[in-house]
Write a protein that holds these residues in place. Sequence first.
Motif, short mmCIF file in Angstrom:
data_model
loop_
_atom_site.label_atom_id
_atom_site.label_comp_id
_atom_site.label_asym_id
_atom_site.label_seq_id
_atom_site.Cartn_x
_atom_site.Cartn_y
_atom_site.Cartn_z
N ASP A 1 2.02 9.63 2.31
CA ASP A 1 2.42 8.23 2.54
C ASP A 1 1.38 7.30 1.94
O ASP A 1 0.17 7.56 2.05
CB ASP A 1 2.54 7.95 4.04
CG ASP A 1 3.79 8.56 4.63
OD1 ASP A 1 4.83 8.54 3.94
OD2 ASP A 1 3.73 9.04 5.77
N ILE A 2 1.85 6.19 1.35
CA ILE A 2 0.90 5.31 0.68
C ILE A 2 0.10 4.45 1.66
O ILE A 2 -0.92 3.89 1.30
CB ILE A 2 1.56 4.40 -0.39
CG1 ILE A 2 2.44 3.34 0.24
CG2 ILE A 2 2.29 5.20 -1.43
CD1 ILE A 2 2.84 2.26 -0.79
N ASP A 3 0.55 4.36 2.93
CA ASP A 3 -0.22 3.55 3.88
C ASP A 3 -1.09 4.39 4.81
O ASP A 3 -2.22 4.01 5.11
CB ASP A 3 0.70 2.61 4.67
CG ASP A 3 1.88 3.33 5.30
OD1 ASP A 3 2.05 4.56 5.07
OD2 ASP A 3 2.62 2.67 6.03
N THR A 4 -0.60 5.54 5.23
CA THR A 4 -1.40 6.36 6.15
C THR A 4 -2.18 7.44 5.42
O THR A 4 -3.14 7.99 5.97
CB THR A 4 -0.51 7.04 7.19
OG1 THR A 4 0.35 7.97 6.50
CG2 THR A 4 0.32 6.03 7.96
N GLY A 5 -1.75 7.80 4.21
CA GLY A 5 -2.38 8.91 3.49
C GLY A 5 -2.02 10.26 4.06
O GLY A 5 -2.59 11.28 3.69
N GLU B 1 9.96 9.09 -8.11
CA GLU B 1 10.70 7.91 -7.61
C GLU B 1 9.77 6.76 -7.27
O GLU B 1 10.20 5.73 -6.79
CB GLU B 1 11.53 8.28 -6.37
CG GLU B 1 12.86 8.96 -6.70
CD GLU B 1 12.70 10.46 -6.86
OE1 GLU B 1 11.99 11.07 -6.05
OE2 GLU B 1 13.25 11.02 -7.84
N ASN B 2 8.48 6.98 -7.44
CA ASN B 2 7.50 5.93 -7.19
C ASN B 2 7.45 5.50 -5.73
O ASN B 2 7.23 4.33 -5.42
CB ASN B 2 7.81 4.71 -8.07
CG ASN B 2 6.57 4.21 -8.76
OD1 ASN B 2 5.62 4.96 -8.95
ND2 ASN B 2 6.56 2.95 -9.12
N ILE C 1 -3.21 -4.91 -8.10
CA ILE C 1 -2.57 -3.74 -7.48
C ILE C 1 -1.11 -4.11 -7.23
O ILE C 1 -0.83 -5.03 -6.45
CB ILE C 1 -3.23 -3.36 -6.14
CG1 ILE C 1 -4.75 -3.32 -6.26
CG2 ILE C 1 -2.64 -2.05 -5.60
CD1 ILE C 1 -5.36 -2.06 -6.73
N GLU C 2 -0.20 -3.40 -7.88
CA GLU C 2 1.23 -3.69 -7.71
C GLU C 2 1.71 -3.21 -6.35
O GLU C 2 1.25 -2.18 -5.85
CB GLU C 2 2.04 -2.95 -8.80
CG GLU C 2 1.71 -3.35 -10.21
CD GLU C 2 2.32 -4.70 -10.59
OE1 GLU C 2 3.29 -5.12 -9.96
OE2 GLU C 2 1.79 -5.32 -11.54
N ASP C 3 2.67 -3.95 -5.79
CA ASP C 3 3.25 -3.55 -4.51
C ASP C 3 3.90 -2.17 -4.65
O ASP C 3 4.64 -1.93 -5.60
CB ASP C 3 4.29 -4.60 -4.09
CG ASP C 3 4.75 -4.41 -2.65
OD1 ASP C 3 4.14 -3.60 -1.93
OD2 ASP C 3 5.71 -5.09 -2.26
N GLY C 4 3.59 -1.28 -3.72
CA GLY C 4 4.19 0.06 -3.72
C GLY C 4 3.57 1.02 -4.71
O GLY C 4 4.11 2.10 -4.93
#
Length: 123
Positions: free
Chosen positions: A85-89, A71-72, A13-16
């Motif tokens: 958001d990728i951390d909170t969803g 923009e990834n 799993i790539e960062d970000g």
Amino acid sequence: MDELFVICRTVEIEDGEATGFVLMKAEEGGDAAPWPILITRKGNNFYGFENACPHEGTRLDTNPGSFMDEENNFIECGRHHAQFDIDTGECFIGPCQGARLTPIKLVIDDGDVCVTGVMLADA
Ligand code: FES
């Protein structure tokens, strides 16, 4: 303790970024049903979510495996372009603004990303 199911290695799993998997979840009565999920990474932290937009319940990756905005930076629904958001969803723009992706409990075990708290069917 809940059983751990290994999904992949952390280095996969790539960062970000977000990577999708389709697992088979054991249902009551013994049936198995496909369970699409995605796993994101922010630094050394990993987050798991069900791959279902809270707006219509459909998969976020209309192009299979494509979860991110141009923009990834954020998870994006391929249909109506809600962004999460990728951390909170948490959805901060789009038709489901204020809603969240359903989180999945992950455990990192010796370099493996594992899901726990669910019962998966045998492959
Ligand atoms: S299905 Fe994703 S925003 Fe509508």
